[in-house]
Design a protein around this motif. Structure first.
Motif, PDB file in Angstrom:
ATOM      1  N   PRO A 204      20.310   8.974  12.664  1.00 56.89           N
ATOM      2  CA  PRO A 204      20.145  10.005  11.629  1.00 56.89           C
ATOM      3  C   PRO A 204      19.645   9.466  10.297  1.00 56.89           C
ATOM      4  CG  PRO A 204      22.236  10.277  12.778  1.00 56.89           C
ATOM      5  CD  PRO A 204      21.675   8.961  13.225  1.00 56.89           C
ATOM      6  N   ASN A 205      19.812   8.179  10.043  1.00 59.88           N
ATOM      7  CA  ASN A 205      19.334   7.609   8.783  1.00 59.88           C
ATOM      8  C   ASN A 205      17.819   7.720   8.640  1.00 59.88           C
ATOM      9  OD1 ASN A 205      21.872   6.788   7.787  1.00 59.88           O
ATOM     10  ND2 ASN A 205      21.820   4.941   9.052  1.00 59.88           N
ATOM     11  N   HIS A 206      17.126   7.913   9.760  1.00 59.93           N
ATOM     12  CA  HIS A 206      15.666   7.988   9.723  1.00 59.93           C
ATOM     13  C   HIS A 206      15.157   9.423   9.583  1.00 59.93           C
ATOM     14  CE1 HIS A 206      14.890   3.761  10.617  1.00 59.93           C
ATOM     15  NE2 HIS A 206      15.857   3.820  11.520  1.00 59.93           N
ATOM     16  N   ASN A 207      16.051  10.384   9.523  1.00 55.30           N
ATOM     17  CA  ASN A 207      15.612  11.777   9.459  1.00 55.30           C
ATOM     18  C   ASN A 207      15.217  12.165   8.041  1.00 55.30           C
ATOM     19  OD1 ASN A 207      15.063  14.450  10.027  1.00 55.30           O
ATOM     20  ND2 ASN A 207      17.193  15.091   9.900  1.00 55.30           N
ATOM     21  N   ASP A 208      14.046  12.759   7.916  1.00 50.69           N
ATOM     22  CA  ASP A 208      13.574  13.334   6.659  1.00 50.69           C
ATOM     23  C   ASP A 208      13.403  14.828   6.899  1.00 50.69           C
ATOM     24  OD1 ASP A 208      12.262  14.283   4.456  1.00 50.69           O
ATOM     25  OD2 ASP A 208      10.620  12.834   4.512  1.00 50.69           O
TER      26      ASP A 208
ATOM     27  N   LEU B 272       0.810  -1.219   0.000  1.00 52.98           N
ATOM     28  CA  LEU B 272       0.000   0.000   0.000  1.00 52.98           C
ATOM     29  C   LEU B 272       0.845   1.271   0.000  1.00 52.98           C
ATOM     30  CD1 LEU B 272      -2.774  -1.018   2.566  1.00 52.98           C
ATOM     31  CD2 LEU B 272      -3.005  -0.783   0.086  1.00 52.98           C
ATOM     32  N   GLY B 273       2.162   1.123  -0.156  1.00 56.91           N
ATOM     33  CA  GLY B 273       3.036   2.286  -0.077  1.00 56.91           C
ATOM     34  C   GLY B 273       2.686   3.381  -1.063  1.00 56.91           C
ATOM     35  N   GLU B 274       2.441   3.022  -2.305  1.00 57.82           N
ATOM     36  CA  GLU B 274       2.108   4.023  -3.320  1.00 57.82           C
ATOM     37  C   GLU B 274       0.787   4.711  -3.000  1.00 57.82           C
ATOM     38  OE1 GLU B 274       1.527   4.338  -8.201  1.00 57.82           O
ATOM     39  OE2 GLU B 274       2.252   2.483  -7.273  1.00 57.82           O
ATOM     40  N   LYS B 275      -0.182   3.947  -2.511  1.00 61.68           N
ATOM     41  CA  LYS B 275      -1.472   4.523  -2.140  1.00 61.68           C
ATOM     42  C   LYS B 275      -1.313   5.495  -0.977  1.00 61.68           C
ATOM     43  CE  LYS B 275      -5.945   5.020  -1.835  1.00 61.68           C
ATOM     44  NZ  LYS B 275      -6.701   5.791  -2.859  1.00 61.68           N
ATOM     45  N   ILE B 276      -0.540   5.120   0.032  1.00 64.97           N
ATOM     46  CA  ILE B 276      -0.312   5.994   1.187  1.00 64.97           C
ATOM     47  C   ILE B 276       0.362   7.287   0.745  1.00 64.97           C
ATOM     48  CG2 ILE B 276       1.019   6.226   3.321  1.00 64.97           C
ATOM     49  CD1 ILE B 276       0.494   3.227   3.802  1.00 64.97           C
ATOM     50  N   ASP B 277       1.348   7.183  -0.131  1.00 70.16           N
ATOM     51  CA  ASP B 277       2.073   8.370  -0.593  1.00 70.16           C
ATOM     52  C   ASP B 277       1.211   9.295  -1.441  1.00 70.16           C
ATOM     53  OD1 ASP B 277       4.459   7.894   0.683  1.00 70.16           O
ATOM     54  OD2 ASP B 277       5.360   6.810  -0.999  1.00 70.16           O
TER      55      ASP B 277
ATOM     56  N   GLU C   3       9.308   0.573   2.381  1.00 71.90           N
ATOM     57  CA  GLU C   3       8.661   1.583   1.538  1.00 71.90           C
ATOM     58  C   GLU C   3       7.494   1.014   0.733  1.00 71.90           C
ATOM     59  OE1 GLU C   3      12.918   2.887   2.198  1.00 71.90           O
ATOM     60  OE2 GLU C   3      11.850   1.011   1.763  1.00 71.90           O
ATOM     61  N   GLU C   4       7.623  -0.206   0.268  1.00 73.35           N
ATOM     62  CA  GLU C   4       6.561  -0.790  -0.552  1.00 73.35           C
ATOM     63  C   GLU C   4       5.281  -0.986   0.254  1.00 73.35           C
ATOM     64  OE1 GLU C   4       5.836  -4.584  -3.601  1.00 73.35           O
ATOM     65  OE2 GLU C   4       7.748  -4.329  -2.546  1.00 73.35           O
ATOM     66  N   GLU C   5       5.439  -1.243   1.553  1.00 73.20           N
ATOM     67  CA  GLU C   5       4.267  -1.464   2.400  1.00 73.20           C
ATOM     68  C   GLU C   5       3.717  -0.177   3.003  1.00 73.20           C
ATOM     69  OE1 GLU C   5       7.007  -3.483   2.744  1.00 73.20           O
ATOM     70  OE2 GLU C   5       6.096  -5.240   1.786  1.00 73.20           O
ATOM     71  N   VAL C   6       4.600   0.744   3.432  1.00 70.77           N
ATOM     72  CA  VAL C   6       4.143   1.904   4.209  1.00 70.77           C
ATOM     73  C   VAL C   6       4.383   3.242   3.524  1.00 70.77           C
ATOM     74  CG1 VAL C   6       4.537   0.631   6.346  1.00 70.77           C
ATOM     75  CG2 VAL C   6       6.325   2.160   5.486  1.00 70.77           C
ATOM     76  N   GLY C   7       5.001   3.260   2.358  1.00 71.92           N
ATOM     77  CA  GLY C   7       5.248   4.511   1.668  1.00 71.92           C
ATOM     78  C   GLY C   7       6.582   5.140   2.043  1.00 71.92           C
ATOM     79  N   ARG C   8       6.864   6.280   1.421  1.00 78.06           N
ATOM     80  CA  ARG C   8       8.145   6.960   1.622  1.00 78.06           C
ATOM     81  C   ARG C   8       8.004   8.312   2.310  1.00 78.06           C
ATOM     82  NH1 ARG C   8      11.992   4.596  -1.734  1.00 78.06           N
ATOM     83  NH2 ARG C   8      11.130   3.068  -3.203  1.00 78.06           N
ATOM     84  N   ARG C   9       6.856   8.931   2.206  1.00 79.11           N
ATOM     85  CA  ARG C   9       6.676  10.300   2.682  1.00 79.11           C
ATOM     86  C   ARG C   9       6.096  10.328   4.097  1.00 79.11           C
ATOM     87  NH1 ARG C   9       2.490  12.301   0.096  1.00 79.11           N
ATOM     88  NH2 ARG C   9       2.885  14.305   1.092  1.00 79.11           N
ATOM     89  N   THR C  10       6.459  11.382   4.832  1.00 80.29           N
ATOM     90  CA  THR C  10       5.870  11.637   6.145  1.00 80.29           C
ATOM     91  C   THR C  10       5.682  13.143   6.293  1.00 80.29           C
ATOM     92  OG1 THR C  10       7.010   9.736   7.125  1.00 80.29           O
ATOM     93  CG2 THR C  10       6.109  11.373   8.634  1.00 80.29           C
TER      94      THR C  10
ATOM     95  N   LEU D  31      12.326   3.042   6.315  1.00 80.32           N
ATOM     96  CA  LEU D  31      13.443   2.429   5.599  1.00 80.32           C
ATOM     97  C   LEU D  31      13.297   0.911   5.562  1.00 80.32           C
ATOM     98  CD1 LEU D  31      16.477   4.492   6.969  1.00 80.32           C
ATOM     99  CD2 LEU D  31      15.310   4.742   4.778  1.00 80.32           C
ATOM    100  N   GLY D  32      13.348   0.378   4.352  1.00 83.88           N
ATOM    101  CA  GLY D  32      13.220  -1.057   4.177  1.00 83.88           C
ATOM    102  C   GLY D  32      11.792  -1.543   4.074  1.00 83.88           C
TER     103      GLY D  32
END
Length: 282
Positions: free
Chosen positions: A188-192, A145-150, A167-174, A164-165
């Motif tokens: 820091p890898n989790h910072n957007d 559902l990642g694309e739908k969430i985004d 993205e396909e399930e939860v999306g990329r944007r916050t 991270l890791g």
């Protein structure tokens, strides 16, 4: 539906860039008595004296609109007027997590180190936003559902639920991420840099923790139910503090929590944990 407060109207006679138009009610001057009516408090709460972007309200009311008792509501506290805002909503009569009564100084210290209390970026003027709240449960696994969430305008996430890791399930944007000291990312890898993070304060130590991190002070980890983050990966411009009025409204009016808790602090803490983790508050 998320709505940004309107700009404060300038005095008559101002011209050019000095005049700010406003089609809504004005915030009262500090110390101005609030009018009451049969429908409850009138007017709007005071907002910080700064130019804000205008976001027009949606013409179609969302399902939860009937739960909002005020014409306009700004979810984040501002350093310049948080005490007036607390007085307007009655939050000065409650302790955390429902108010500021015994924690006003900690609120002042933490808010003084933040750079903004705005809801959206000043150039964001989309009038009617689609919002989605993404929880941290395993129900999203293998749902792609990642694309739908985004595709939503506003994406709200909770605590340190990873992207991270996944993205396909939860999306990329916050857009917004709610947190408290024991649940915030420290890697820091989790910072957007485009994410706004929102501190939900359950106890005075949460505000003291934020202030100590922002001032480079020594972190006292005593009093937390588990070790809090000892470094902050977010910049001051990304951080907001949630108005306790929201937590109080969710607890009393949506979840129907009792207004008087047993004196047993263990029971009290368990109740707060339930409020924090209850999916109905998401």
């Amino acid at each position: 539906m998320l709505q940004e407060p309107r700009e404060r109207q300038q005095p008559a006679g101002a011209s050019g860039d000095e005049r700010a138009e406003s089609s809504g009610p004005l915030a009262p001057e500090p110390g101005t008595p609030l009018r009451s009516s049969r429908r409850g408090l009138g007017g709007v709460p005071p907002v910080e004296m700064k130019k804000r972007n205008k976001i027009q309200p949606c013409l179609s009311k969302p399902a939860f609109a009937s739960l909002l008792r005020f014409h306009q509501f700004h979810p984040f506290l501002c350093a310049a007027d948080f005490k007036n805002t607390a007085s307007f909503y009655g939050s000065d009569k409650f302790d955390l997590p429902y108010g500021i009564r015994t924690s006003a100084e900690y609120f002042r210290l933490a808010l003084s180190k933040l750079q903004s209390c705005d809801l959206f970026d000043e150039f964001d003027n989309v009038p009617c936003k689609k919002c989605v709240v993404v929880g941290n449960g395993g129900v999203l696994k293998n749902k792609t559902l990642g694309e739908k969430i985004d595709s939503y305008d506003v994406i709200i996430r909770m605590n340190n639920g990873p992207i991270l890791g996944h993205e396909e399930e939860v999306g990329r944007r916050t857009t917004f991420r709610l947190f408290y000291p024991e649940s915030v990312f420290s890697d820091p890898n989790h910072n957007d840099p485009n994410t706004t993070v929102i501190l939900t304060a359950f106890k005075p130590l949460d505000l003291k923790w934020l202030w100590e991190l922002l001032t480079g002070g020594k972190i006292n980890i005593n009093g937390f139910w588990k070790k809090p983050a000892l470094n902050l990966i977010y910049k001051p411009y990304q951080i907001r503090i949630l108005d306790p009025f929201i937590i109080r409204t969710a607890a009393y009016e949506l979840l129907h929590f009792p207004k008087v808790f047993p004196k047993n602090q263990v029971v009290h803490r368990k109740t707060l944990v339930l409020l924090r983790d209850d999916p109905r508050t998401s």
